[in-house]
Motif scaffolding. Structure first.
Motif, PDB file in Angstrom:
ATOM      1  N   ALA A  35       2.872   1.384  -0.162  1.00 29.65           N
ATOM      2  CA  ALA A  35       1.552   1.945  -0.470  1.00 29.65           C
ATOM      3  C   ALA A  35       0.414   0.920  -0.407  1.00 29.65           C
ATOM      4  O   ALA A  35      -0.621   1.206   0.206  1.00 29.65           O
ATOM      5  CB  ALA A  35       1.586   2.648  -1.825  1.00 29.65           C
ATOM      6  N   PRO A  36       0.547  -0.272  -0.984  1.00 31.09           N
ATOM      7  CA  PRO A  36      -0.575  -1.209  -0.921  1.00 31.09           C
ATOM      8  C   PRO A  36      -0.929  -1.640   0.512  1.00 31.09           C
ATOM      9  O   PRO A  36      -2.098  -1.682   0.882  1.00 31.09           O
ATOM     10  CB  PRO A  36      -0.100  -2.410  -1.743  1.00 31.09           C
ATOM     11  N   LEU A  37       0.097  -1.909   1.313  1.00 34.36           N
ATOM     12  CA  LEU A  37      -0.150  -2.314   2.703  1.00 34.36           C
ATOM     13  C   LEU A  37      -0.746  -1.165   3.516  1.00 34.36           C
ATOM     14  O   LEU A  37      -1.713  -1.345   4.263  1.00 34.36           O
ATOM     15  CB  LEU A  37       1.143  -2.788   3.362  1.00 34.36           C
ATOM     16  N   GLY A  39      -2.262   1.443   2.314  1.00 36.09           N
ATOM     17  CA  GLY A  39      -3.566   1.795   1.765  1.00 36.09           C
ATOM     18  C   GLY A  39      -4.685   1.015   2.417  1.00 36.09           C
ATOM     19  O   GLY A  39      -5.726   1.576   2.777  1.00 36.09           O
ATOM     20  N   ASP A  40      -4.482  -0.285   2.605  1.00 40.36           N
ATOM     21  CA  ASP A  40      -5.493  -1.112   3.263  1.00 40.36           C
ATOM     22  C   ASP A  40      -5.692  -0.678   4.717  1.00 40.36           C
ATOM     23  O   ASP A  40      -6.824  -0.574   5.194  1.00 40.36           O
ATOM     24  CB  ASP A  40      -5.101  -2.591   3.227  1.00 40.36           C
ATOM     25  N   SER A  45      -6.105   5.294  -1.110  1.00 43.20           N
ATOM     26  CA  SER A  45      -5.676   4.568  -2.296  1.00 43.20           C
ATOM     27  C   SER A  45      -4.149   4.517  -2.370  1.00 43.20           C
ATOM     28  O   SER A  45      -3.454   5.455  -1.963  1.00 43.20           O
ATOM     29  CB  SER A  45      -6.239   5.218  -3.559  1.00 43.20           C
ATOM     30  N   ALA A  46      -3.671   3.408  -2.909  1.00 44.00           N
ATOM     31  CA  ALA A  46      -2.227   3.242  -3.072  1.00 44.00           C
ATOM     32  C   ALA A  46      -1.666   4.322  -3.989  1.00 44.00           C
ATOM     33  O   ALA A  46      -0.563   4.827  -3.758  1.00 44.00           O
ATOM     34  CB  ALA A  46      -1.912   1.847  -3.608  1.00 44.00           C
ATOM     35  N   ARG A  50       1.294   6.867  -3.001  1.00 43.71           N
ATOM     36  CA  ARG A  50       2.532   6.978  -3.781  1.00 43.71           C
ATOM     37  C   ARG A  50       2.798   8.433  -4.164  1.00 43.71           C
ATOM     38  O   ARG A  50       3.930   8.912  -4.077  1.00 43.71           O
ATOM     39  CB  ARG A  50       2.465   6.099  -5.018  1.00 43.71           C
TER      40      ARG A  50
END
Length: 129
Positions: A35-37, A39-40, A45-46, A50
């Motif tokens: 999710a963080p990768l 998301g960018d 949003s992460a 998720r």
């Protein structure tokens, strides 16, 4: 003497449902785990990714169960859910809800095309069966 077991070729309906289940669950796992990768890259949003990941993992599991015993009502429900997902994805990309990047909007439309194709194959398979 040797014997060979001939496995029956899966019907279009079962094949479309199985592919949908695998692709959906894999997409969900990617959203959940990366999710963080993502998301960018996608501009989403992460937390949203998720949540979508959990939903897609669950939906993929349900579609896999439907593939094992494709009852017409269950298949129609999967087709309807896929159509709604595809339409919603195009709406998100067109309106920019959630602030997707250009890559995110393109990914969302590509995903909608794949999901719509699954819905079309599943509907065609249901008509054949």
């Amino acid at each position: 003497m040797t014997t060979t077991t001939v496995r029956p070729v899966p019907s279009l309906l079962r094949l479309a449902l199985r592919l949908d289940a695998v692709v959906t669950a894999a997409n969900g796992a990617a959203y959940l785990l990366a999710a963080p990768l993502l998301g960018d890259l996608l501009g989403l949003s992460a937390g949203w990714l998720r949540g979508a990941g959990v939903f897609l993992l669950l939906f993929g599991t349900v579609v896999g169960a439907v593939a094992a015993r494709p009852a017409p009502t269950a298949v129609r429900t999967v087709v309807a859910a896929n159509v709604l997902w595809a339409v919603g994805s195009v709406a998100v990309a067109a309106t920019g809800v959630g602030g997707p990047t250009a890559v995110g909007a393109a990914w969302t439309v590509l995903q909608a095309v794949v999901v719509a194709a699954f819905a079309g194959l599943q509907a065609a398979g249901l008509r054949r069966s």
